[in-house]
Motif scaffolding. Sequence first.
Motif, PDB file in Angstrom:
ATOM      1  N   ILE A 112     -64.167 -21.710  46.593  1.00  0.00           N
ATOM      2  CA  ILE A 112     -62.868 -21.036  46.427  1.00  0.00           C
ATOM      3  C   ILE A 112     -61.906 -21.906  45.613  1.00  0.00           C
ATOM      4  O   ILE A 112     -61.312 -21.448  44.645  1.00  0.00           O
ATOM      5  CB  ILE A 112     -62.254 -20.687  47.804  1.00  0.00           C
ATOM      6  CG1 ILE A 112     -63.191 -19.772  48.601  1.00  0.00           C
ATOM      7  CG2 ILE A 112     -60.880 -20.058  47.644  1.00  0.00           C
ATOM      8  CD1 ILE A 112     -63.450 -18.430  47.979  1.00  0.00           C
ATOM      9  N   SER A 113     -61.782 -23.172  45.988  1.00  0.00           N
ATOM     10  CA  SER A 113     -60.866 -24.042  45.240  1.00  0.00           C
ATOM     11  C   SER A 113     -61.377 -24.297  43.824  1.00  0.00           C
ATOM     12  O   SER A 113     -60.594 -24.413  42.882  1.00  0.00           O
ATOM     13  CB  SER A 113     -60.645 -25.358  45.980  1.00  0.00           C
ATOM     14  OG  SER A 113     -61.856 -26.054  46.108  1.00  0.00           O
ATOM     15  N   LEU A 119     -59.825 -20.753  37.143  1.00  0.00           N
ATOM     16  CA  LEU A 119     -59.123 -19.542  36.724  1.00  0.00           C
ATOM     17  C   LEU A 119     -57.611 -19.745  36.672  1.00  0.00           C
ATOM     18  O   LEU A 119     -56.869 -18.802  36.391  1.00  0.00           O
ATOM     19  CB  LEU A 119     -59.462 -18.388  37.664  1.00  0.00           C
ATOM     20  CG  LEU A 119     -60.936 -17.979  37.685  1.00  0.00           C
ATOM     21  CD1 LEU A 119     -61.185 -16.940  38.770  1.00  0.00           C
ATOM     22  CD2 LEU A 119     -61.361 -17.451  36.328  1.00  0.00           C
ATOM     23  N   ASN A 120     -57.156 -20.969  36.953  1.00  0.00           N
ATOM     24  CA  ASN A 120     -55.725 -21.305  36.950  1.00  0.00           C
ATOM     25  C   ASN A 120     -54.916 -20.397  37.863  1.00  0.00           C
ATOM     26  O   ASN A 120     -53.882 -19.870  37.502  1.00  0.00           O
ATOM     27  CB  ASN A 120     -55.162 -21.265  35.537  1.00  0.00           C
ATOM     28  CG  ASN A 120     -55.782 -22.315  34.650  1.00  0.00           C
ATOM     29  OD1 ASN A 120     -56.057 -23.424  35.101  1.00  0.00           O
ATOM     30  ND2 ASN A 120     -56.025 -21.965  33.406  1.00  0.00           N
TER      31      ASN A 120
END
Length: 121
Positions: A112-113, A119-120
């Motif tokens: 997730i991170s 994807l900023n």
Amino acid sequence: YLKQEVIADSLNVIFVIFLYGQFGLIGVGLGMCLEFIVFSFYIFFYVKKHYNFSFFKSTRDIIFTSLLFSIIALIISILSIDEILKRVALSSLLLSVLIYSIRNLSKSIDLISFLKKKLNL
């Protein structure tokens, strides 16, 4: 590695000729896949013998699971069932592969991170 390549190419020709006669163009693909599998095992044992190589357990699990999913997909595509059922079965298999891949990837990194960073978000 010339010897290994000559062996692989010879196996490829033998498998393709034999399986083409039995299954046509699908036999060519099967012959090439079969040659790749046989050659991969040969190279693995050659490298293991000469360089004391071995896979990590997680890598072995991924390889065998991928092989299992591939065999299941091949069996589904060969079965003489309704085309819609084939597509549903192959789509379900693809979804299973994606879930398996995401779970294994999540064990290595925080997915997730990582995606948020890339994807900023």
